[in-house]
Design a protein around this motif. Sequence first.
Motif, short mmCIF file in Angstrom:
data_model
loop_
_atom_site.label_atom_id
_atom_site.label_comp_id
_atom_site.label_asym_id
_atom_site.label_seq_id
_atom_site.Cartn_x
_atom_site.Cartn_y
_atom_site.Cartn_z
N ARG A 1 0.81 -1.22 0.00
CA ARG A 1 0.00 0.00 0.00
C ARG A 1 0.85 1.27 0.00
O ARG A 1 0.40 2.32 -0.50
N ASN A 2 2.07 1.21 0.53
CA ASN A 2 2.91 2.41 0.55
C ASN A 2 3.96 2.41 -0.56
O ASN A 2 4.88 3.23 -0.56
N TYR A 3 3.82 1.50 -1.52
CA TYR A 3 4.78 1.45 -2.64
C TYR A 3 4.74 2.76 -3.43
O TYR A 3 5.80 3.34 -3.73
N ARG B 1 -0.36 9.31 -0.97
CA ARG B 1 -0.59 9.37 0.47
C ARG B 1 -1.95 8.77 0.84
O ARG B 1 -2.07 8.09 1.85
N ILE B 2 -2.95 9.03 0.01
CA ILE B 2 -4.28 8.45 0.28
C ILE B 2 -4.20 6.92 0.17
O ILE B 2 -4.75 6.19 0.99
N HIS B 3 -3.51 6.44 -0.85
CA HIS B 3 -3.39 5.00 -1.06
C HIS B 3 -2.60 4.34 0.06
O HIS B 3 -2.85 3.17 0.41
N ALA C 1 -7.48 7.55 5.18
CA ALA C 1 -7.46 8.06 3.80
C ALA C 1 -8.33 9.31 3.68
O ALA C 1 -7.96 10.26 2.99
N LEU C 2 -9.47 9.31 4.37
CA LEU C 2 -10.35 10.48 4.33
C LEU C 2 -9.67 11.68 4.97
O LEU C 2 -9.76 12.80 4.44
#
Length: 298
Positions: free
Chosen positions: A210-212, A232-234, A242-243
């Motif tokens: 998810r932080n790739y 950053r949201i991902h 994420a919100l």
Amino acid sequence: METSSIPIADQVRLAHGILQRTAEAAGVDILHIKGPSLHPALLQRSADGRSPVPRHSTDADVLVRPSQLERFQRTLERDEWRMTADFIAGSAFGHAANYWHEILGYCDVHRRFPGIELDAERAFDILWGSRQSLRIAHVTCHTPDLNAQRLIILLHAARSGRPDHPDKVRAWDDATVADRDAVLGLASRLDAEVALAAATGHLEDFRGERNYDLWRQFSTGDTIRWHEWRARIHAASSPIGALRVAVRALRLNQAHLRMDLGHDLTRADVMRGYRDRTLRALGELSIAMRDRFLRGGR
């Protein structure tokens, strides 16, 4: 903001010493990172290779035990440190708040270190458990051990957009196999493997994490803001997280604007800031759409 006439290198060292004394008086655990606390083995060498060159730094960086953070901040404020950027405004990772003191200059108070995904309190326990001591400004300060310092400056280098960053060269390229294995082992314990891979050129091994996207964006020097916010949201660990990131994306970073302008913001400054931010975003989006169209046309 004006600071004292103390030479910056001495000012930073003095700030480290005072921050250690402040922490001790408050019963707070802190680790000094980067700058004058860096282990000699990780410093640049003189031209003849015989002696380390002191590390240049413009502020003092400390990592605070998260459960004691509020106590430390209250003590800083009592000692006339003024917060100039809170954790949210301080960086994309929300990891550090910036403080300023009329005599001691700037310091960054870290509640965690970017790239370390393990719970911040547990991560601090691991770093604290192998801490070492170093005299800075005639004060005994606590620092992470050499392996942890290698990891920390590698994670910092991963955000530079430079695959040949000098810290990466000294901490990784010039390290022994045993040193690298030790850093890899520590990164595994701290859940920092993706960020370390971004620093060492092995990020593709973690495609799908998810932080790739976030570490690809930083390690490649991609400065397009909407790419960063999308990453950053991902990378957020939950839908609520994420919100929160999405909501922050809409806000002007007034702390950074205040530091850029060098004075407290007026209403006109804020309005211009939002205008410039909007125009930049539209320009970047236009370029991105054009590039996508051209790629699709080939």
